[in-house]
Design a protein around this motif. Structure first.
Motif, mmCIF file in Angstrom:
data_model
loop_
_atom_site.group_PDB
_atom_site.id
_atom_site.type_symbol
_atom_site.label_atom_id
_atom_site.label_comp_id
_atom_site.label_asym_id
_atom_site.label_seq_id
_atom_site.Cartn_x
_atom_site.Cartn_y
_atom_site.Cartn_z
ATOM 1 N N VAL A 119 -3.965 -9.529 1.895
ATOM 2 C CA VAL A 119 -4.214 -8.844 0.552
ATOM 3 C C VAL A 119 -3.203 -7.344 0.566
ATOM 4 C CG1 VAL A 119 -6.564 -9.480 0.590
ATOM 5 C CG2 VAL A 119 -6.123 -7.549 1.845
ATOM 6 N N ARG A 120 -3.285 -6.985 -0.550
ATOM 7 C CA ARG A 120 -2.988 -5.543 -0.641
ATOM 8 C C ARG A 120 -4.150 -4.764 -0.833
ATOM 9 N NH1 ARG A 120 2.480 -4.892 -1.594
ATOM 10 N NH2 ARG A 120 3.734 -6.464 -2.411
ATOM 11 N N TYR A 121 -4.020 -3.515 -0.363
ATOM 12 C CA TYR A 121 -5.369 -2.782 -0.554
ATOM 13 C C TYR A 121 -4.686 -1.209 -1.029
ATOM 14 C CZ TYR A 121 -3.825 -0.593 3.715
ATOM 15 O OH TYR A 121 -3.292 0.213 4.752
ATOM 16 N N ARG A 122 -5.996 -0.527 -1.610
ATOM 17 C CA ARG A 122 -5.714 0.810 -1.988
ATOM 18 C C ARG A 122 -7.270 1.439 -1.918
ATOM 19 N NH1 ARG A 122 -4.758 1.665 -8.150
ATOM 20 N NH2 ARG A 122 -6.590 0.759 -8.093
ATOM 21 N N ILE A 123 -7.073 2.671 -1.389
ATOM 22 C CA ILE A 123 -8.270 3.572 -1.254
ATOM 23 C C ILE A 123 -8.183 4.850 -1.387
ATOM 24 C CG2 ILE A 123 -8.605 3.584 1.392
ATOM 25 C CD1 ILE A 123 -11.298 3.532 1.104
ATOM 26 N N HIS A 124 -8.841 5.648 -2.064
ATOM 27 C CA HIS A 124 -8.804 7.262 -2.020
ATOM 28 C C HIS A 124 -10.048 7.652 -1.047
ATOM 29 C CE1 HIS A 124 -6.562 8.112 -5.986
ATOM 30 N NE2 HIS A 124 -5.894 7.438 -5.173
ATOM 31 N N ALA A 125 -9.565 8.362 0.051
ATOM 32 C CA ALA A 125 -10.676 8.431 1.104
ATOM 33 C C ALA A 125 -10.600 10.067 1.527
ATOM 34 C CB ALA A 125 -10.762 7.464 2.276
ATOM 35 N N GLN A 126 -11.552 10.165 2.358
ATOM 36 C CA GLN A 126 -11.663 11.493 2.983
ATOM 37 C C GLN A 126 -11.695 11.543 4.392
ATOM 38 O OE1 GLN A 126 -14.745 14.515 1.694
ATOM 39 N NE2 GLN A 126 -14.661 13.408 -0.447
ATOM 40 N N PRO A 127 -10.726 11.293 5.195
ATOM 41 C CA PRO A 127 -10.525 11.478 6.413
ATOM 42 C C PRO A 127 -11.017 12.628 7.122
ATOM 43 C CG PRO A 127 -8.249 11.580 5.536
ATOM 44 C CD PRO A 127 -9.259 11.532 4.536
ATOM 45 N N ARG A 132 -4.911 9.183 -0.187
ATOM 46 C CA ARG A 132 -4.896 7.717 -0.735
ATOM 47 C C ARG A 132 -4.005 6.873 0.367
ATOM 48 N NH1 ARG A 132 -3.212 5.767 -6.506
ATOM 49 N NH2 ARG A 132 -2.473 3.666 -6.068
ATOM 50 N N PHE A 133 -4.657 5.899 0.787
ATOM 51 C CA PHE A 133 -4.091 5.044 1.791
ATOM 52 C C PHE A 133 -3.904 3.837 0.927
ATOM 53 C CE2 PHE A 133 -6.922 7.764 4.196
ATOM 54 C CZ PHE A 133 -6.012 8.086 5.199
ATOM 55 N N GLU A 134 -2.443 2.943 1.099
ATOM 56 C CA GLU A 134 -2.230 1.893 0.416
ATOM 57 C C GLU A 134 -1.504 1.014 1.589
ATOM 58 O OE1 GLU A 134 -0.536 2.221 -3.304
ATOM 59 O OE2 GLU A 134 0.608 4.266 -2.618
ATOM 60 N N GLY A 135 -1.488 -0.326 1.489
ATOM 61 C CA GLY A 135 -0.564 -1.154 2.203
ATOM 62 C C GLY A 135 -1.068 -2.522 2.009
ATOM 63 N N THR A 136 -0.601 -3.398 2.906
ATOM 64 C CA THR A 136 -1.235 -4.787 3.102
ATOM 65 C C THR A 136 -1.998 -4.833 4.239
ATOM 66 O OG1 THR A 136 0.706 -5.652 4.280
ATOM 67 C CG2 THR A 136 0.745 -5.560 1.761
ATOM 68 N N ALA A 137 -2.837 -5.985 4.155
ATOM 69 C CA ALA A 137 -3.735 -6.232 5.577
ATOM 70 C C ALA A 137 -4.228 -7.853 5.517
ATOM 71 C CB ALA A 137 -4.840 -5.345 5.566
ATOM 72 N N THR A 138 -4.796 -8.089 6.726
ATOM 73 C CA THR A 138 -5.302 -9.243 6.776
ATOM 74 C C THR A 138 -6.621 -9.415 6.949
ATOM 75 O OG1 THR A 138 -3.178 -10.322 7.857
ATOM 76 C CG2 THR A 138 -5.475 -11.406 8.258
ATOM 77 N N ILE A 139 -7.624 -10.063 6.072
ATOM 78 C CA ILE A 139 -9.044 -10.202 6.246
ATOM 79 C C ILE A 139 -9.660 -10.787 7.526
ATOM 80 C CG2 ILE A 139 -11.023 -11.025 5.244
ATOM 81 C CD1 ILE A 139 -9.839 -11.178 2.417
#
Length: 230
Positions: free
Chosen positions: A102-110, A190-197
């Motif tokens: 999948v491609r993913y995207r998230i706005h987060a507070q690390p 903002r983090f984004e990239g690709t990943a595997t479920i």
């Protein structure tokens, strides 16, 4: 499989209500809650499954709102949005399977919480265990990778990117202190990239409930899309 619904609002730059909400994330939070059903108890945001993300573009702002069910857009102030779009995310939740890319995207507070050897108590008598420190650079990326794994995703590290976003800022009144205003300011990445479920149950939970802190104020909304080729 849980249900989810995505609403996209193109915000009207000429709206006074939009200008108010862009200045104060707590006001934006309250506007969004007016779109949810009534009588949801003491935690209406969680009951309605509301998460949101504010995207900034050169020509304006787009507001993405995720919820368990369609929202009542008739409750928006007149002229608040110039365009709206709605989408049922339930087929995407059903599609999720281990091994799927999948491609993913998230706005987060690390953040990292520092521990105090002699914790103080707050006004409610609860112990203050420490203070939270925003993370940046490699530390922030490591934070995301750890949270992604817990959310059922294995990020492809060579594709991960992180970008600082405008702070989520505002204020709210504190009834416990004679209405004194409490300042809200959160660093957003903002983090984004690709990943595997890797874990479907954990991923569906993360998609519908969010990740990390600040979910009431515009962070934690994880978005994914099928990736046909890695």
């Amino acid at each position: 499989t849980p249900t989810a619904h995505l609403t996209r609002l193109q915000l009207n730059p000429l709206s006074t209500e939009v200008a108010r909400d862009l200045r104060n994330v707590h006001s934006l939070h309250r506007t969004i809650l007016t779109l949810a059903p009534d009588h949801l108890g003491d935690s209406p945001r969680q009951a309605a499954g509301i998460l949101f993300l504010l995207e900034h573009h050169p020509r304006g702002q787009t507001l993405l709102i995720q919820s368990h069910h369609p929202l009542n857009l008739d409750a928006l102030p007149i002229g608040y949005a110039t365009a709206t779009d709605e989408r049922d995310l339930t087929p995407l939740l059903t599609w999720c399977q281990p091994g799927a890319p999948v491609r993913y995207r998230i706005h987060a507070q690390p953040q990292r919480c520092t521990r105090s050897e002699n914790p103080e108590r707050d006004e409610k008598g609860s112990l203050k265990r420490g203070r939270r420190i925003p993370l940046h650079g490699d530390d922030a990326t490591q934070w995301w990778h750890e949270n992604a794994l817990a959310a059922g995703l294995t990020p492809h590290t060579d594709t991960t990117s992180s970008t600082a976003q405008p702070d989520m800022a505002g204020w709210k009144n504190n009834p416990a202190h004679d209405g004194k205003r409490i300042r809200i300011r959160s660093r957003v990445t903002r983090f984004e990239g690709t990943a595997t479920i890797t874990d479907t149950t954990a991923l569906r939970t993360a998609l519908t409930t969010g990740i990390g802190r600040g979910r009431a104020f515009g962070t934690g909304l994880l978005s994914i899309a099928p990736l046909t080729r890695v």
